[in-house]
Write an enzyme that holds these catalytic residues in place. Structure first.
Site, short mmCIF file in Angstrom:
data_model
loop_
_atom_site.label_atom_id
_atom_site.label_comp_id
_atom_site.label_asym_id
_atom_site.label_seq_id
_atom_site.Cartn_x
_atom_site.Cartn_y
_atom_site.Cartn_z
CB ALA A 1 -0.81 0.22 1.24
CG LEU B 1 -2.35 -6.84 4.04
CD1 LEU B 1 -2.35 -8.29 4.61
CD2 LEU B 1 -1.84 -7.18 2.46
CB ILE C 1 0.26 3.92 4.04
CG1 ILE C 1 0.08 5.09 5.64
CG2 ILE C 1 0.12 2.12 4.21
CD1 ILE C 1 -0.31 4.64 6.97
CB ALA C 2 4.20 -0.26 2.98
CE LYS D 1 -3.71 5.34 10.88
NZ LYS D 1 -2.20 5.06 10.78
#
Length: 326
Positions: A16, A78, A18-19, A101
């Protein structure tokens, strides 16, 4: 943060945004984290992330990464509906877990995770990075010090316009919706301000035709004349992710509570007589700080990440507001 703790070797589940753009770069700057491996079901994505992070290993199945004996802890990036199953899978092979979250989509799943974490004797935390910013720490300290007296009211809002029907946050099968995706921040902050979870609440929600919640406005009752008014939405334009806390001697406001980035934070205090005080707190990489705090949690040292009890209280509050997946 002390540097005497050995760094944790991390495995990242999921490619993703954000990763790729936040957590992997943060690991590179944290003295307490090493990006050891990444996993994506798309081979090209896994290799791209591994190359970018400088990690030695790229996996195309999540289970293969979990079975890597060199991985100490797993960061889960995920879709929401997969958080519980892969957190449980990581605990089953003895890994610590930092999960994006919301940690789960129901309170029962949080309880399942808590039981598995106790059985495995491993640390699990929900990745509320905003907790690590000095501005939020200052707000909580001000409340503890009584600078605004007894707190009776919290108002929090977080929204942005999401009009892409193919976005995973618009999928009912993947645990989509603005209340789970954004509302968890607001509830977590309100619970910290009051030092407890709410005992009652109600909300009005708007759902897309597929059942996904895209707008919520609601109230939570914390007892003793205290309440939180919350608004979160994929329909409204960008808000400043504002948190306002009012007591009988004044108020505290963070204009950019949940997404301050790496910039300075500004805490505004207004006294009962109308005097206004603005305090600037130096910014930091919240994601790097989050990995530092997670290492402290694993080592049994003080940290600011949520407990699993706290995560359960968030899910309970979301259910009061009408939350959960469609």
């Amino acid at each position: 943060m002390t540097n005497h703790m050995p760094p944790l070797r991390w495995g990242v589940l999921g490619g993703a945004r954000i990763a790729e753009h936040f957590t992997l770069p943060a690991m590179a700057t944290s003295p307490h984290a090493v990006a050891h491996a990444v996993a994506s079901r798309r081979a090209a994505a896994a290799q791209r992330l591994a190359d970018r992070a400088g990690t030695a290993r790229a996996y195309t199945t999540y289970q293969d990464l979990l079975e890597d004996p060199a991985v100490d802890a797993v960061y889960i990036a995920l879709p929401n509906s997969l958080h519980t199953s892969w957190t449980l899978a990581a605990l089953a092979v003895g890994k610590h877990v930092l999960c994006e979250k919301p940690l789960a989509t129901t309170v029962d799943d949080v309880h399942r995770i808590a039981a598995a974490a106790r059985e495995a004797d491993r640390t699990v935390a929900e990745a509320f990075m905003y907790r690590t910013h000095p501005q939020f720490a200052a707000l909580l300290q001000g409340i503890r010090d009584g600078v605004i007296g007894e707190v009776h009211n919290v108002e929090a809002t977080l929204s942005f316009t999401l009009d892409d029907p193919d976005d995973i946050r618009m999928s009912p099968d993947l645990g989509g919706g603005s209340l789970l995706d954004l509302g968890c921040y607001l509830v977590d902050a309100a619970n910290q301000v009051f030092g407890r979870g709410p005992h009652a609440g109600a909300g009005t929600v708007h759902r897309e035709d597929n059942g996904v919640i895209v707008h919520t406005a609601g109230a939570l009752d914390y007892g003793r004349g205290s309440a939180a008014l919350l608004s979160t939405s994929f329909l409204l334009p960008w808000y400043e992710s504002r948190l306002t806390v009012r007591g009988d001697k004044g108020s505290l406001v963070l204009d950019h509570c949940f997404n301050p980035g790496t910039g300075d934070g500004h805490l505004l205090r207004t006294s009962a007589t109308g005097e206004r005080f603005r305090v600037t707190h130096p910014g930091l990489d919240m994601y790097a700080a989050m990995f530092d705090h997670f290492a402290r949690a694993v080592a049994g040292r003080p940290h600011v990440l949520p407990s699993l009890e706290s995560s359960a209280q968030v899910q309970e509050a979301l259910s009061l507001l009408g939350g959960g997946p469609a």
